[in-house]
Design an enzyme around this catalytic site. Structure first.
Site, short mmCIF file in Angstrom:
data_model
loop_
_atom_site.label_atom_id
_atom_site.label_comp_id
_atom_site.label_asym_id
_atom_site.label_seq_id
_atom_site.Cartn_x
_atom_site.Cartn_y
_atom_site.Cartn_z
N SER A 144 3.16 6.47 -10.39
CA SER A 144 2.63 7.26 -9.27
C SER A 144 3.71 7.50 -8.24
CB SER A 144 1.48 6.49 -8.60
OG SER A 144 1.11 7.12 -7.40
N TYR A 157 -2.72 -1.64 -4.70
CA TYR A 157 -2.51 -0.64 -5.76
C TYR A 157 -1.04 -0.21 -5.87
CZ TYR A 157 -2.81 4.11 -7.85
OH TYR A 157 -2.62 5.25 -8.61
N LYS A 161 1.86 0.23 -9.18
CA LYS A 161 2.51 1.47 -9.64
C LYS A 161 4.03 1.33 -9.59
CE LYS A 161 -0.78 3.06 -11.19
NZ LYS A 161 -1.00 3.74 -12.46
#
Ligand SMILES: NC(=O)C1=CN([C@@H]2O[C@H](COP(=O)(O)OP(=O)(O)OC[C@H]3O[C@@H](n4cnc5c(N)ncnc54)[C@H](O)[C@@H]3O)[C@@H](O)[C@H]2O)C=CC1
Ligand SMILES: C[C@H](O)[C@@H]1OC(=O)[C@H](O)[C@@H]1O
Length: 254
Positions: A144, A157, A161
Site C-alpha cells: 500500500s 495497519y 503494509k
C-alpha cells in the site's frame, strides 16, 4: 497480446475488490486461476464463473490466511488442479479503522495476523512449490501507499503494509537464485469494501479525491494491469521493486 498464457496464478482474497480484479485480469491474459477467500461464498462463486466464461480454469478455496495451514492447503489444491504454481498474488487484507490510544489488543493482533503473517505464509508456501518445480516464478504482494505514509486510524495497519513491502525485498534476495521474482504494488485509495464505511463520509471522500493529481480515487481494475505486468515475463528483470498505483497521490505534497 496475452501476458500470462499457460500460467497458473493464485490470488489470496480473490473474491472481491483488488484481488478479484487481479484474478479476472490474469484470466483475461490466459492464466488459470485459483482464488482463496474468507467469507461470502457467492462472491467467490461469481468470480470463478467469470473466469470460466473467459475460457480459463478456476477454483475457489475458503480459508483464513492467518493460519499457516491455509497456505499449504491452497498451494497443494492448486497443484492438484492445475499441476503447478507460476504466480502468487498475496492480496488478502483487512483495515478495521480505529484510534491508536484505545486500540483493542484483538484488533491489533488480528490485523497483524491477516495482513503480515498471511502474506508471509502464502508467499513462503508458493515459493517452496516454485523451487521444487525448478522453473522460477513470480510473487506479487499487495502492499500500500500506507507502507510509506501514516494514517491516524491505521496505526495497526500501516506497519503491516510496510512489512509486506519489506518482505518482498528480502524474499527477492532469498529467491533470486531460483529465478523467483518478488515485487509489490502500492495502491493509493481504491474504492472497495475495505474503505466503504470510511469513505461514506462525503467530506473525507472529497479530501481524499482532492489529493489525487489524476482527479479520481482508484477502481480495483486500476490494479489489474500493474499486477499482471509484474507477474509476467515482460517484467523478467524486475525484482525487489515496489510500484505505486495511486494516481499520483503520494507525490502530491502541495
Ligand atoms: N482499497 C484500498 O484503498 C487499498 C487496499 N489495499 C490492500 O488491498 C488488499 C485488498 O483489499 P481491497 O480489495 O481493497 O478490499 P476488499 O475488502 O474488497 O478485499 C479484501 C479481501 O481479503 C479477503 N480477506 C480478508 N481477511 C481474510 C482472511 N483472514 N483470509 C483470507 N482472505 C481474507 C476478503 O475476503 C477480501 O476478498 C488488502 O491487502 C488491502 O490492504 C492497499 C492499498 C489501498
Ligand atoms: C483502507 C484504506 O482506505 C486504504 O488502505 C490503504 O492501504 C490506503 O492507504 C488507504 O488508506
Amino acid at each position: 497480446m496475452k501476458l500470462l498464457d499457460g500460467k497458473t496464478v493464485l490470488v489470496t482474497g480473490g473474491s472481491t475488490g483488488i484481488g478479484r480484479a487481479a484474478a479476472i485480469g490474469a484470466a483475461r491474459h490466459g492464466a488459470d486461476v485459483a482464488i482463496n477467500y474468507h467469507s461470502r461464498d457467492e462472491d467467490a462463486e461469481s468470480c470463478v464463473a467469470e473466469i470460466e466464461s473467459l475460457g480459463q480454469r478456476a477454483f475457489a478455496l475458503k480459508g483464513d490466511v492467518a493460519l499457516p495451514e491455509t497456505a499449504t492447503d491452497f498451494v497443494a489444491k492448486a497443484v492438484a488442479a492445475f499441476g503447478k504454481v507460476d504466480v502468487m498474488v498475496s492480496n488478502a487484507g483487512i483495515c478495521p479503522f480505529h484510534a491508536f490510544l484505545d486500540m483493542p489488543v484483538e484488533v491489533f493482533e488480528r490485523t497483524q495476523k491477516v495482513n503480515m503473517h498471511g502474506a508471509y505464509f502464502m508467499c513462503q508456501a508458493a515459493a517452496r512449490q516454485m523451487v521444487a518445480q525448478g522453473h522460477g516464478g513470480a510473487i506479487v504482494a499487495v502492499s500500500s501507499i500506507s507502507a510509506l505514509v501514516g494514517g491516524e486510524f491505521q496505526t495497526h495497519y500501516t506497519p503491516t503494509k510496510a512489512g509486506v513491502h519489506s518482505l518482498m525485498q528480502s524474499a527477492a534476495i532469498a529467491l533470486g537464485k531460483h529465478n523467483i521474482r518478488c515485487n509489490s504494488v502500492l495502491p493509493g485509495t481504491i474504492l472497495t469494501e475495505i474503505n466503504k464505511d470510511d469513505l461514506a463520509d462525503p467530506e473525507k471522500r472529497r479530501s481524499m479525491e482532492g489529493r489525487v493529481p489524476l482527479g479520481r480515487l482508484g477502481a480495483p481494475d486500476d490494479l489489474a494491469g500493474p499486477i499482471v505486468f509484474l507477474a509476467s515475463d515482460m517484467a523478467a528483470y524486475v525484482t525487489g521493486a515496489a510500484l505505486l498505483v495511486d494516481g499520483g497521490m503520494y507525490v502530491n505534497l502541495q
